[in-house]
Design an enzyme around this catalytic site. Structure first.
Site, PDB file in Angstrom:
ATOM      1  N   GLU A 106     -36.991  67.650 -28.669  1.00  0.00           N
ATOM      2  CA  GLU A 106     -37.618  68.719 -27.891  1.00  0.00           C
ATOM      3  C   GLU A 106     -36.925  68.891 -26.547  1.00  0.00           C
ATOM      4  O   GLU A 106     -36.785  70.015 -26.052  1.00  0.00           O
ATOM      5  CB  GLU A 106     -39.095  68.415 -27.676  1.00  0.00           C
ATOM      6  CG  GLU A 106     -39.953  68.583 -28.915  1.00  0.00           C
ATOM      7  CD  GLU A 106     -41.430  68.372 -28.659  1.00  0.00           C
ATOM      8  OE1 GLU A 106     -42.229  68.708 -29.552  1.00  0.00           O
ATOM      9  OE2 GLU A 106     -41.788  67.866 -27.581  1.00  0.00           O
ATOM     10  N   ASP A 158     -46.025  63.506 -32.953  1.00  0.00           N
ATOM     11  CA  ASP A 158     -45.646  63.021 -31.621  1.00  0.00           C
ATOM     12  C   ASP A 158     -46.842  62.408 -30.897  1.00  0.00           C
ATOM     13  O   ASP A 158     -46.772  61.275 -30.394  1.00  0.00           O
ATOM     14  CB  ASP A 158     -45.048  64.155 -30.788  1.00  0.00           C
ATOM     15  CG  ASP A 158     -43.809  64.750 -31.423  1.00  0.00           C
ATOM     16  OD1 ASP A 158     -43.156  64.056 -32.225  1.00  0.00           O
ATOM     17  OD2 ASP A 158     -43.506  65.918 -31.134  1.00  0.00           O
TER      18      ASP A 158
END
Length: 276
Positions: free
Chosen positions: A171, A56
């Protein structure tokens, strides 16, 4: 069959169901353009992002570097600061360094958060309240995440900058971030992407395969160092991505995801205020 709840959640999170293999370069350009636009509108001159060694921060970081390089070509002063934020010694430091080698930030700095975290935890004592070791460790993990964001905002203050976040759809739906910690930022260029899509964009930018495919971990718990995200979830990223993309998932997976989404709604909301 896709449920109404499934579609509603995907819509609320802005999930991009159109991005498929083959459209990576267009999507990268669009998100780099978004970063440039935010910088120009803000008048700020730097971007600040913590680089952890995961896919990420690697993906967001490379987009940031591309954005500032393009801005400089357009005669706008801009730079990207990659920040290492270890707690004491990071077990996968080699992955963080490999990420920095790939991103090639204009500036790299390191702030070890151990003294800040340990000092704060040692200063907290409440008469009559003796939390368990597990609860203390959980709280300390959140303090680590918030200390990292404190450091990034201090660096942004020093450099007339904006703090970049790495939150994405997978997420977000699980609420797998610390409120006012890694969930705090000025712009989130990965928003709306599934984990699979983040990896697609990283691969398209030429990121090392071992970093793209690395098993994700927040690594915030002293009692469970390196605990994998999927172990915390109770399902896989493939399950979560399938749910977000409107594909069929098992009833168990659906229950896990929807329960997590409802339970963590407060993390995605603005502070509550009295009604008028």
């Amino acid at each position: 069959m896709t449920s109404l709840q499934q579609n509603t959640i995907a819509r609320e999170l802005g999930i991009d169901r159109q991005l498929k293999p083959g459209g990576e370069q267009t999507e990268i350009a669009r998100r780099v353009g978004f970063i440039k636009q935010v910088m120009r509108e803000s008048g700020c001159k730097s971007l600040v992002l913590g680089i952890s060694g995961g896919v990420d921060s690697l993906t967001a970081g490379r987009m940031c570097q591309l954005a500032v390089e393009q801005l400089r070509d357009e005669d706008y002063e801009a730079r990207f600061i990659g920040v290492r934020l270890p707690y004491k010694t990071q077990a996968d430091e080699q992955d963080a360094q490999a990420s920095l080698d790939f991103i090639r930030p204009d500036l790299i700095t390191t702030s070890n958060i151990a003294a800040c975290v340990d000092g704060l935890m040692d200063s907290i004592a409440i008469d009559g309240l003796e939390p368990s070791a597990e609860l203390t460790d959980f709280a300390k993990g959140n303090v680590k995440a918030r200390a990292r964001m404190l450091a990034q905002y201090a660096i942004a203050n020093f450099s007339n900058g904006l703090v970049v976040g790495t939150d994405h759809g997978a997420e977000a739906v699980m609420g797998f971030f610390t409120k006012f910690g890694d969930g705090a930022c000025d712009l989130a260029p990965l928003s709306g992407l599934t984990k699979t899509q983040v990896r697609l964009l990283a691969e398209a930018m030429g990121a090392p395969t071992h970093l793209v495919r690395k098993a994700p971990t927040a690594d915030l718990e002293d009692l469970a160092p390196g605990k994998l995200d999927e172990a915390a979830y109770g399902c896989t990223y493939e399950d979560i991505d399938a749910y977000l993309m409107g594909e069929e998932v098992s009833p168990q997976v659906r229950q896990i995801i929807e329960h997590a989404y409802l339970k963590t709604a407060h993390k995605r909301a603005l502070p509550r205020v009295p009604a008028c």
